[in-house]
Design a protein around this motif. Structure first.
Motif, PDB file in Angstrom:
ATOM      1  N   ALA A 128       0.841  -1.205   0.000  1.00  0.00           N
ATOM      2  CA  ALA A 128       0.000   0.000   0.000  1.00  0.00           C
ATOM      3  C   ALA A 128       0.872   1.249   0.000  1.00  0.00           C
ATOM      4  N   LEU A 129       0.427   2.247  -0.722  1.00  0.00           N
ATOM      5  CA  LEU A 129       1.165   3.494  -0.846  1.00  0.00           C
ATOM      6  C   LEU A 129       1.230   4.241   0.493  1.00  0.00           C
ATOM      7  N   ALA A 130       2.416   4.727   0.860  1.00  0.00           N
ATOM      8  CA  ALA A 130       2.556   5.522   2.083  1.00  0.00           C
ATOM      9  C   ALA A 130       1.986   6.930   1.858  1.00  0.00           C
ATOM     10  N   GLU A 131       1.903   7.704   2.954  1.00  0.00           N
ATOM     11  CA  GLU A 131       1.250   9.017   2.886  1.00  0.00           C
ATOM     12  C   GLU A 131       2.179  10.070   2.290  1.00  0.00           C
ATOM     13  N   VAL A 132       2.316  10.015   0.992  1.00  0.00           N
ATOM     14  CA  VAL A 132       3.307  10.819   0.292  1.00  0.00           C
ATOM     15  C   VAL A 132       3.160  12.322   0.583  1.00  0.00           C
ATOM     16  N   GLY A 133       1.942  12.803   0.570  1.00  0.00           N
ATOM     17  CA  GLY A 133       1.716  14.238   0.780  1.00  0.00           C
ATOM     18  C   GLY A 133       2.101  14.674   2.183  1.00  0.00           C
ATOM     19  N   LEU A 134       1.696  13.890   3.165  1.00  0.00           N
ATOM     20  CA  LEU A 134       2.010  14.243   4.554  1.00  0.00           C
ATOM     21  C   LEU A 134       3.507  14.072   4.824  1.00  0.00           C
ATOM     22  N   LEU A 152       1.356  -0.824  -8.094  1.00  0.00           N
ATOM     23  CA  LEU A 152       1.699   0.054  -6.961  1.00  0.00           C
ATOM     24  C   LEU A 152       2.730   1.092  -7.394  1.00  0.00           C
ATOM     25  N   ARG A 163       1.044   3.704  -9.441  1.00  0.00           N
ATOM     26  CA  ARG A 163       0.280   4.653  -8.635  1.00  0.00           C
ATOM     27  C   ARG A 163       1.217   5.576  -7.868  1.00  0.00           C
ATOM     28  N   THR A 179       2.466   8.177 -10.223  1.00  0.00           N
ATOM     29  CA  THR A 179       1.369   9.072 -10.586  1.00  0.00           C
ATOM     30  C   THR A 179       1.051  10.024  -9.437  1.00  0.00           C
ATOM     31  N   TYR A 180       0.935   9.459  -8.239  1.00  0.00           N
ATOM     32  CA  TYR A 180       0.525  10.246  -7.077  1.00  0.00           C
ATOM     33  C   TYR A 180       1.645  11.190  -6.632  1.00  0.00           C
ATOM     34  N   ASP A 207       2.036  14.611  -8.339  1.00  0.00           N
ATOM     35  CA  ASP A 207       1.190  15.734  -7.882  1.00  0.00           C
ATOM     36  C   ASP A 207       1.881  16.538  -6.788  1.00  0.00           C
ATOM     37  N   PHE A 208       2.742  15.871  -6.015  1.00  0.00           N
ATOM     38  CA  PHE A 208       3.422  16.542  -4.905  1.00  0.00           C
ATOM     39  C   PHE A 208       4.870  16.874  -5.252  1.00  0.00           C
ATOM     40  N   THR A 233      -4.071   9.846  -9.270  1.00  0.00           N
ATOM     41  CA  THR A 233      -4.444   8.432  -9.194  1.00  0.00           C
ATOM     42  C   THR A 233      -5.958   8.239  -9.263  1.00  0.00           C
ATOM     43  N   GLY A 253      -4.319   2.886   0.521  1.00  0.00           N
ATOM     44  CA  GLY A 253      -3.011   2.741  -0.094  1.00  0.00           C
ATOM     45  C   GLY A 253      -3.059   2.294  -1.539  1.00  0.00           C
ATOM     46  N   PRO A 267      -3.161   7.186  -0.158  1.00  0.00           N
ATOM     47  CA  PRO A 267      -2.493   6.519   0.958  1.00  0.00           C
ATOM     48  C   PRO A 267      -3.386   6.281   2.171  1.00  0.00           C
ATOM     49  N   GLU A 311      -4.780  11.559   4.907  1.00  0.00           N
ATOM     50  CA  GLU A 311      -4.084  12.312   3.863  1.00  0.00           C
ATOM     51  C   GLU A 311      -5.071  12.867   2.841  1.00  0.00           C
ATOM     52  N   PHE A 362      -5.641  16.981   1.975  1.00  0.00           N
ATOM     53  CA  PHE A 362      -5.380  17.649   0.700  1.00  0.00           C
ATOM     54  C   PHE A 362      -6.632  17.831  -0.160  1.00  0.00           C
TER      55      PHE A 362
END
Lengths: 437, 318
Positions: free
Chosen positions: A147-153, A174, A177, A180-181, A184-185, B200, B239, B243, B247, B251
């Motif tokens: 699962a993707l970690a909280e990239v924005g935070l 994964l 994504r 891609t995600y 944005d940041f 995404t 996730g 995520p 989060e 945002f």
């Protein structure tokens, strides 16, 4: 975000040396003037007469002033394995090696995969480390590849990139994504490239592995993972950095991706530039690395790729291991070698052998990593942070345990004599290392 | 009771399957009739109950509270006999195929079949197999036409028009049939549609739908007349696409602070059901700018208008 060590106050000048800062066009006689942690002036105009009488001076005759090195791949044991390395002990080794910024990896215990952990590392570094420190955070939660970690935070907390540092993201969706995600940041995705099902070995696959009776890890495991990742970069447009490549075929893949204009960069470890699979010799576990040391042809291709810029950066891949993880039968021993103390000196061997010019070596260890992460350091110019090293090209020193500042001593260069080293390292205007033989 | 033929047709189609099948003039006609039912629909005279003696079957393969009850009330107000098929206990649960189910129901000669299905295109497939009028109550990630009509009616009641309005549709665009129907309808009617989401959650090629694409709320909401939030399903926040809930809220959740980027009296809409504290803050959902409950009210009026209009087209069935 980067931890900010305490700045020195007052004005200081480094005179009569050679000033080398490639992208500023500086590569000749000159000096450096700093004040309160910042560079005031750099170049031929900085002389004893030009600086006035208020500055303290250092003579740099026969020395070279270079931007402090920025190492994009440093493992420490903090938090979780402080017996191997702390941020403080790693920073001590960094300072001795001319490294002024360490980018630390997230595979600590607990993993750096949430904002509180990023904050912890930055605070610990601020309070204990001699050099600047910034963390990469995990791409996947718990580095589990699911699962993707909280990239924005994580970005908001100060992580400079995301990286699962020792495993490829096996799940292509994964990684898609994540790219891609993260885009944005404006977050860099940094990847370890090794197809997991092809990389169960402990040394480079081939004759050497067969003679030693060790399981081989083929170069294609890296090439296949890299090719797949770059297709995903093409699909998503996300910014991608291959943490380290180790073979000639990967160089070709990177060159093609760059020719296509993809937002791709890559690194190579100093060990893969200076050692090859034969160095493993009689099961010497300090040469057990991931990816493994490859053939001499691969090494030569990597050196040429650094020289021509196909490979962007050189990293130490500093990975401290203790005796209980290294003093084991080869197959059971841990991967990794320390490199912060020795990266600069080992790189200088490539200069002494006329393989890579000094300006390119310095660029690959300072300005280019800074550019990849968008850092303001890595250059000698008015207004930049006073992070630099004074280099003595001819100072030879022997790599013994006592000379290594890392808490772990697993250096593949142990007992070797290296020619050239940092004799003074300055971070934010403060001298954090001065060589005393 | 006025014969269907004595009332003018509103559109050409025999079914209501997708907004993309309708011309702007047809959409405007539906909205006009819906506005009429919004004012007068609750107390119709026997003569105005134009569906008296007709049968409406609600066939919901996916759970629904508001859409199913809204269609049921709409049919009943127009005088139809309404039957809800309980899929969970039906022969579908015993393994019957979609087409067999359709043929079975068709053999009972209903007049209207209201269908929701989890697969895109399933409602259209069913429409090819039955002889009655079919209303799409949501098919997979394709369309939800009556939702878009009720959203448009709600907006039109506040602004008196759709043309020239800036409408920001925010959140899970990728999985949303509501977003697709709204994009088709609003852009057809001359509104400026924006989508705001992390990359995404944006379908590929979305820019070719005639919308402006934004990746952050401040830019996407700037000067908007309408802010339309979409539901983000919980399984998409762990996730896989985003995520985490916290989060996403940080945002992309609609807070008063983010809403301040829109025009001062911008409408706040949500098709429901809401995840409070995820895509929308309670203070906004219940605030002065929210028209979320009015959307539900308009739902009944719009569905009455669509049923009425399909009844008018019956004589034309070949």
């Amino acid at each position: 975000m980067i931890s900010r060590p305490h700045s020195a106050t007052g004005r200081r000048a480094y005179l009569n040396g050679t000033v080398l800062s490639p992208r500023q066009g500086l590569n000749g006689p000159g000096g450096l003037l700093i004040e309160d942690g910042w560079i005031l002036a750099a170049g031929p105009d900085v002389t004893k007469d030009s600086i006035g009488s208020s500055a303290e001076t250092r003579d740099c005759k026969d020395k070279i002033i270079i931007p402090g090195l920025i190492d994009l791949r440093v493992f420490t044991g903090e938090p979780g394995s402080e017996y191997r390395e702390t941020l403080a002990s790693a920073s001590d080794a960094a300072a001795a090696g001319g490294v002024t910024t360490m980018i630390v990896m997230p595979n600590t215990n607990p993993v750096i995969d949430d904002a509180a952990m990023v904050d912890f590392v930055l605070r610990r570094a601020r309070d204990t480390a001699l050099v600047r420190v910034a963390p990469m955070a995990a791409i996947s939660k718990g580095l589990a590849g699911e699962a993707l970690a909280e990239v924005g935070l994580l970005k908001a907390a100060g992580a400079v990139a995301i990286c699962d540092p020792t495993r490829s993201i096996g799940n292509a969706n994964l990684l898609r994504r994540a790219l891609t995600y993260a885009k944005d940041f404006n977050m860099l995705v940094c990847a370890h490239v090794e197809e997991p099902n092809l990389s169960g070995g402990v040394v480079n696959a081939g004759e050497m592995a067969s003679r030693l009776g060790l399981a081989g890890n083929p170069a294609m495991a890296e090439v296949i993972a890299l090719e797949r990742d770059l297709r995903l970069v093409e699909m998503t447009g996300g910014r991608y950095h291959a943490a380290q490549i180790s073979c000639a075929a990967s160089v070709d893949v990177i060159a093609r991706a760059k020719a296509k204009g993809l937002p791709v960069t890559c690194g190579v470890s100093i060990h893969h530039l200076t050692l090859n699979e034969n160095d493993v010799g009689a099961y010497r576990t300090f040469f057990k690395l991931s990816p493994p040391l490859r053939s001499e042809d691969d090494r030569k291709a990597l050196v040429a790729a650094v020289a021509d810029g196909t490979i962007d950066v050189i990293v130490s891949s500093h990975d401290p291991q203790s005796e209980d993880t290294k003093r084991l039968p080869f197959a059971e021993a841990a991967f990794g070698a320390v490199g912060l103390d020795t990266m600069l000196s080992a790189a200088l061997q490539l200069f002494h052998s006329n393989d890579i010019v000094l300006a390119r070596l310095v660029e690959a260890m300072s300005q280019q990593p800074a550019a990849i992460l968008g850092l303001e350091s890595g250059r000698l110019a008015a207004g930049a942070p006073a992070d630099f090293a004074v280099l003595d090209l001819n100072r030879s020193w022997k790599v013994e345990d006592s000379a290594l500042r890392s808490r772990s001593k697993n250096s593949p260069f142990e007992h070797r004599t290296l020619e050239g080293r940092a004799v003074e390292t300055v971070v934010a205007g403060r001298t954090v290392f001065a060589y005393a033989p | 009771m006025p014969k269907a033929a004595s009332r003018p047709p509103l559109f050409a189609s025999q079914h209501m399957l997708a907004i993309s099948d309708f011309f702007p003039i047809e959409i405007a006609a539906i909205l006009d009739l819906a506005q009429h039912y919004a004012e007068h629909g609750k107390a119709l005279s026997p003569a105005q109950k134009v569906l008296t003696g007709q049968t409406q079957v609600n066939l919901f393969f996916e759970n629904s509270t508001r859409t199913q009850s809204s269609f049921e009330i709409a049919g009943k107000r127009l005088g139809a006999d309404v039957m809800n098929m309980a899929i969970a206990t039906s022969s579908v649960a015993k393994g019957e195929t979609l087409i067999d189910t359709a043929m079975t129901i068709n053999a009972m000669h209903p007049d209207y079949l209201v269908v929701r299905h989890q697969s895109s295109g399933a409602v259209e497939l069913l429409a090819q197999k039955v002889s009655c009028a079919v209303l799409n109550a949501g098919d997979g990630q394709h369309e939800h036409p009556t939702q878009a009509l009720l959203d448009a009616l709600t907006i039109r009641r506040h602004f008196g028009k759709l043309e020239g309005l800036i409408v920001a549709i925010c959140g899970d665009i990728l999985h949303s049939r509501v977003a697709r129907s709204n994009i088709h309808l609003l852009s057809r009617m001359g509104a400026r549609v924006r989508v705001v989401a992390p990359s995404t959650l944006l379908p590929s090629g979305i820019a070719n739908f005639g919308v402006e694409v934004f990746r952050n709320m401040a830019d996407g909401l700037r000067d908007a007349d309408v802010v339309m939030m979409l539901r983000l399903q919980l399984e998409r926040m762990s996730g896989a696409f985003v995520p985490s809930m916290r989060e996403f809220y940080q945002f992309y959740g609609l807070t008063e602070e983010k809403l301040a980027h829109a025009k001062p009296h911008a409408l706040v809409m949500h098709p429901g059901p809401m995840n409070r504290g995820v895509e929308i803050d309670s203070s906004v959902a219940d605030g002065a700018q929210s028209v979320i409950r009015e959307q539900v009210e308009m739902g009944v009026a719009v569905r009455m208008a669509v049923l009425d209009a399909l009844d008018r087209n019956k004589g034309a069935v070949t």
